[in-house]
Scaffold this motif. Structure first.
Motif, PDB file in Angstrom:
ATOM      1  N   LEU A  67       5.804  -8.919   4.349  1.00  0.00           N
ATOM      2  CA  LEU A  67       5.554  -8.438   2.855  1.00  0.00           C
ATOM      3  C   LEU A  67       4.694  -7.028   3.126  1.00  0.00           C
ATOM      4  CD1 LEU A  67       4.714 -11.625   1.025  1.00  0.00           C
ATOM      5  CD2 LEU A  67       6.835 -10.260   0.872  1.00  0.00           C
ATOM      6  N   ILE A  68       3.557  -7.214   3.971  1.00  0.00           N
ATOM      7  CA  ILE A  68       2.887  -5.798   4.122  1.00  0.00           C
ATOM      8  C   ILE A  68       3.646  -4.842   4.880  1.00  0.00           C
ATOM      9  CG2 ILE A  68       0.942  -4.928   5.255  1.00  0.00           C
ATOM     10  CD1 ILE A  68      -0.302  -7.915   5.153  1.00  0.00           C
ATOM     11  N   TYR A  71       5.979  -3.782   1.410  1.00  0.00           N
ATOM     12  CA  TYR A  71       5.415  -3.315   0.307  1.00  0.00           C
ATOM     13  C   TYR A  71       4.039  -2.657   0.482  1.00  0.00           C
ATOM     14  CZ  TYR A  71       8.921  -6.104  -2.034  1.00  0.00           C
ATOM     15  OH  TYR A  71      10.241  -6.593  -2.452  1.00  0.00           O
ATOM     16  N   TRP A  73      -0.222  -3.003   1.562  1.00  0.00           N
ATOM     17  CA  TRP A  73      -1.518  -3.836   0.853  1.00  0.00           C
ATOM     18  C   TRP A  73      -1.309  -3.757  -0.628  1.00  0.00           C
ATOM     19  CZ3 TRP A  73      -3.580  -6.895   3.764  1.00  0.00           C
ATOM     20  CH2 TRP A  73      -3.826  -6.828   5.453  1.00  0.00           C
ATOM     21  N   TYR A  75       0.887  -4.914  -2.267  1.00  0.00           N
ATOM     22  CA  TYR A  75       1.615  -6.359  -2.663  1.00  0.00           C
ATOM     23  C   TYR A  75       0.700  -7.246  -3.272  1.00  0.00           C
ATOM     24  CZ  TYR A  75       4.032 -10.720  -2.206  1.00  0.00           C
ATOM     25  OH  TYR A  75       4.499 -11.792  -2.697  1.00  0.00           O
ATOM     26  N   THR A  81       2.494  -4.561  -8.582  1.00  0.00           N
ATOM     27  CA  THR A  81       3.648  -5.191  -8.214  1.00  0.00           C
ATOM     28  C   THR A  81       4.346  -6.324  -9.423  1.00  0.00           C
ATOM     29  OG1 THR A  81       2.637  -7.138  -6.996  1.00  0.00           O
ATOM     30  CG2 THR A  81       3.125  -5.210  -5.753  1.00  0.00           C
ATOM     31  N   ALA A  85       7.702  -8.590  -6.674  1.00  0.00           N
ATOM     32  CA  ALA A  85       7.641  -7.161  -6.223  1.00  0.00           C
ATOM     33  C   ALA A  85       8.870  -6.584  -6.047  1.00  0.00           C
ATOM     34  CB  ALA A  85       6.709  -7.132  -5.044  1.00  0.00           C
ATOM     35  N   ASP A  89      10.521  -9.651  -1.764  1.00  0.00           N
ATOM     36  CA  ASP A  89       9.710 -10.734  -2.096  1.00  0.00           C
ATOM     37  C   ASP A  89      10.370 -12.067  -2.439  1.00  0.00           C
ATOM     38  OD1 ASP A  89       7.386 -11.785  -2.903  1.00  0.00           O
ATOM     39  OD2 ASP A  89       7.262 -11.148  -5.005  1.00  0.00           O
ATOM     40  N   ASN A  93       9.602 -15.146   0.110  1.00  0.00           N
ATOM     41  CA  ASN A  93       8.718 -15.890  -0.516  1.00  0.00           C
ATOM     42  C   ASN A  93       9.210 -17.153  -0.775  1.00  0.00           C
ATOM     43  OD1 ASN A  93       5.709 -15.470  -0.118  1.00  0.00           O
ATOM     44  ND2 ASN A  93       6.051 -13.901  -1.893  1.00  0.00           N
TER      45      ASN A  93
END
Length: 197
Positions: A67-68, A71, A73, A75, A81, A85, A89, A93
């Motif tokens: 994710l980092i 997107y 930080w 995120y 977001t 996001a 995402d 997730n």
């Protein structure tokens, strides 16, 4: 006046009820004896919380870097977001954890967290490995357990078989192997006889 044959029928039904009751009791005793022979017991609430924490940390170690990388930080800032996001995402997730967990369940009947506590998921009636459909239903059942303030998860703490609502929906139970680990020592080399100096 009682019709001919009415009393025998009543007695027969009563006896049949008693027999069925005995059969149910015998089946329950057999299940308990089988679990005792295998050193199994139903995994309780707190030990399953430990397993869930282990699984959560391991999943975070996989999902957070992805994710980092996608997107940044930002995120973790909901004002930037929003709730979701983007497509990645949802994939990382929601879809990916579901696939990983169900594959683990289907292959070894446990996630790493359950493996750490010597627990596994079995069919509630037979004690055998559940079907893939049961595993999928169990995962979807998590949402049913979580939505009403987590009541379906807390139910594990008061249920006789330690089943959450997701377990009941899927027809599964979580059992833990309580057999003690035997003590083993490495073989030592040949003993030397004491010598006099």
């Amino acid at each position: 006046m009682m019709a001919p044959g009415e009393q025998p029928k009543t007695r027969f039904r009563a006896r049949r009820g008693v027999v069925q009751g005995h059969r149910t009791s015998l089946n329950q005793h057999k299940e308990r004896d089988r679990m005792q022979e295998q050193h199994l017991e139903y995994a309780g609430f707190w030990i399953r919380v430990v397993a869930a924490l282990v699984d959560t940390v391991l999943l975070m170690m996989v999902t957070f870097p992805l994710l980092i990388a996608i997107y940044g930080w930002a995120y973790f800032d909901p004002f930037q977001t929003g709730f979701v996001a983007g497509p990645a995402d949802v994939l990382i997730n929601y879809v990916m954890p579901a696939v990983i967990v169900i594959v683990f369940w289907n292959v070894i009947q446990a996630t790493p967290g359950k493996m750490a506590i010597n627990a596994r998921i079995v069919d509630a009636k037979t004690g055998e490995k559940p079907s893939t459909g049961q595993f999928v239903g169990r995962y979807l059942g998590y949402f049913v357990s979580i939505i009403p303030l987590g009541m379906g998860l807390l139910w594990v703490g008061i249920d006789r078989k330690k089943q959450g609502w997701h377990d009941k929906l899927a027809g599964t139970v979580v059992v833990q192997d309580t057999r003690p680990e035997p003590v083993r020592f490495e073989k030592s080399g040949p003993q030397r006889e004491p010598t006099l100096d």
